[in-house]
Design a protein around this motif. Structure first.
Motif, short mmCIF file in Angstrom:
data_model
loop_
_atom_site.label_atom_id
_atom_site.label_comp_id
_atom_site.label_asym_id
_atom_site.label_seq_id
_atom_site.Cartn_x
_atom_site.Cartn_y
_atom_site.Cartn_z
N LEU A 1 0.79 -1.20 0.02
CA LEU A 1 0.29 0.01 -0.14
C LEU A 1 0.81 1.14 0.18
O LEU A 1 0.64 1.99 -0.84
N ASP A 2 2.06 1.45 0.75
CA ASP A 2 2.93 2.31 0.81
C ASP A 2 3.67 2.52 -0.74
O ASP A 2 4.12 3.83 -0.75
N ASP A 3 3.60 1.54 -1.26
CA ASP A 3 4.53 1.71 -2.65
C ASP A 3 3.46 2.09 -3.61
O ASP A 3 3.93 2.15 -4.93
N GLY A 4 2.14 2.12 -3.35
CA GLY A 4 1.22 2.80 -4.11
C GLY A 4 0.39 1.67 -4.83
O GLY A 4 -0.50 2.17 -6.10
N ARG B 1 10.19 -4.15 -4.55
CA ARG B 1 11.42 -3.67 -4.18
C ARG B 1 12.42 -3.51 -5.27
O ARG B 1 13.06 -2.62 -5.26
N ARG B 2 12.76 -4.67 -5.87
CA ARG B 2 13.73 -4.40 -6.94
C ARG B 2 13.11 -3.58 -7.99
O ARG B 2 14.14 -2.98 -8.38
N ALA B 3 11.83 -3.64 -8.30
CA ALA B 3 11.66 -2.52 -9.33
C ALA B 3 11.77 -0.98 -8.95
O ALA B 3 12.09 -0.09 -9.56
N PRO C 1 6.93 0.99 -8.61
CA PRO C 1 6.48 -0.62 -8.43
C PRO C 1 5.03 -0.52 -8.31
O PRO C 1 4.41 -1.37 -7.46
N GLY C 2 4.29 0.22 -9.03
CA GLY C 2 2.83 -0.16 -9.22
C GLY C 2 2.44 -0.95 -10.32
O GLY C 2 3.19 -1.88 -10.64
#
Length: 427
Positions: free
Chosen positions: A197-200, A234-236, A243-244
């Motif tokens: 969620l934090d990553d969008g 994380r890799r993206a 990273p969405g």
């Protein structure tokens, strides 16, 4: 596919010839003329009856709304017939063989009302000369089944509610279970969900994937799938890509689940099998499929948010089924799945407390045994039809262990295998 405009001016698909072509060689398909009403034109309602004839047949009502009855459940009816069960399934108005009015156009949204669906079912029983029947409904179909009991109690010999949906207020139980599992539950799962969620990640799509994976395979499928998704995200992120959606952080298993839950219910249109575009009016107008979000994380109210403007606003439920259940004087079986996140066991428990003659049976399963574990449902129906429903709670482990033969039976193993392969290839 051609489209026409409904009474609200929205584009509506014209009926497809495919269901009639596929059903042409099927035995037992019949039709009953439904008369015109102030809100609906006359049309022919299709239904099918299979198995050895009895004085107390079993009416099976699928979920959705939007699932067909005639085409999708041929194997189910064959298995039922092999068990000696007399089964009637009605093609829901607005779907498949019951989609068109007499001039060939699709029925209007105004024709989609729960009371009329219930009276359609009574008309089918009349056409078959059936005075009373066992009524079995799954998910949305459980609302139709219980509504039939409230409107036509004299015609019910017994009832089975599979993944019971009984009130708009059930959304609260759904929210509570989802957040207990994915926000407040297993620390690894909750941490992964927060990170995504934090990553969008889109909360609606994320919830759909979480729910589908958990219902299909429980934490054993969900946890490694989430772990792999987080690592990919994380890799993206490390490589500078967002990273969405659309990033290389998605594996093919995650992508498949994401595509499934993001299909848009009214856009997933397979004639004769699944047609939401008309019957969605019942879902929104009478069952509250478009409630306002409560502002907290992972709200199931968002599931249908993208299509809510295509249907009437919620106008109120047609029945108070919680109150009606107190007058259900027939034997009722409540079948619930331990991993059901759409109609949690708390809903079935409430019905069990309200109705006087109930048996509550929990099996290891997700949502709607009719689709995901039909052999368990058939066993329960066989017991009910024999007056042996009190034996079911002691047989829950046996029912859970029966071979899985439903629409989604092979998906958990396929998804788990795919997840392991992707993890191995990326390690």
């Amino acid at each position: 596919m051609a489209t026409v405009k409904n009474e609200a001016g929205r584009r509506t698909r014209a009926p497809s010839a495919l269901p009639r072509l596929l059903a042409a060689s099927m035995r037992g398909v019949r039709r009953v003329r439904r008369p015109a009403t102030p809100t609906a034109p006359a049309f022919d309602l299709a239904y099918v009856r299979t198995g050895p004839r009895s004085s107390l047949p079993i009416v099976v009502i699928p979920g959705g709304p939007g699932l067909g009855s005639v085409l999708p459940y041929r194997r189910f009816r064959r298995r039922a017939a092999a068990l000696g069960l007399d089964v009637i399934m009605m093609e829901h108005r607005g779907v498949g063989l019951s989609r068109a009015e007499l001039d060939g156009h699709s029925l209007p949204l105004s024709a989609m009302r729960m009371v009329d669906v219930i009276d359609d079912l009574a008309a089918v029983l009349d056409a078959e000369g059936v005075r009373r029947a066992y009524i079995s409904g799954s998910s949305y179909g459980s609302y139709v089944a219980a509504g039939f009991g409230a409107r036509h109690p004299e015609r019910v010999a017994g009832m089975l509610l599979d993944s019971a949906l009984q009130s708009v207020a059930d959304r609260d139980a759904e929210r509570a279970m989802i957040r207990e599992l994915f926000v407040d539950g297993d620390a690894r799962i909750a941490a992964s969900v927060r990170e995504l969620l934090d990553d969008g990640s889109d909360p609606r799509i994320l919830l759909g994937v979480l729910r589908a994976a958990y219902e299909l395979g429980g934490e054993g499928l969900l946890e490694p799938l989430l772990r792999q998704r987080v690592r990919g995200a994380r890799r993206a992120g490390d490589s500078g890509r967002r990273p969405g959606r659309g990033s290389s952080g998605r594996g093919s298993v995650w992508s498949a689940l994401e595509a499934y839950v993001d299909k848009g219910e009214s856009e997933a249109h397979v004639p004769g099998f699944y047609e939401f575009d008309l019957v969605g009016a019942i879902a929104f107008r009478e069952l509250g499929f478009g409630p306002d979000p409560d502002g907290s994380v992972l709200d199931p109210s968002l599931t249908y948010a993208s299509i809510a403007d295509r249907f009437p606003r919620f106008a109120g439920e047609p029945f108070d089924l919680t109150a009606a259940a107190a007058d259900f004087d027939w034997p009722t079986v409540l079948l619930t799945g331990s991993r059901d996140l759409r109609t949690p066991a708390a809903v079935a428990q409430r019905v069990a407390e309200a109705a006087p003659d109930t048996v509550l049976v929990e099996i290891e399963n997700g949502h709607s045994a009719l689709e995901s574990h039909p052999l368990a449902l058939l066993h329960a129906l066989q017991r009910l039809s024999r007056g042996e429903q009190r034996r079911l709670p002691a047989e829950s482990a046996m029912m859970s262990a029966l071979p899985r033969r439903g629409f989604v039976a092979g998906l958990p193993r396929l998804l788990a295998t795919g997840t392991r392969w992707e993890a191995a290839l990326r390690s």
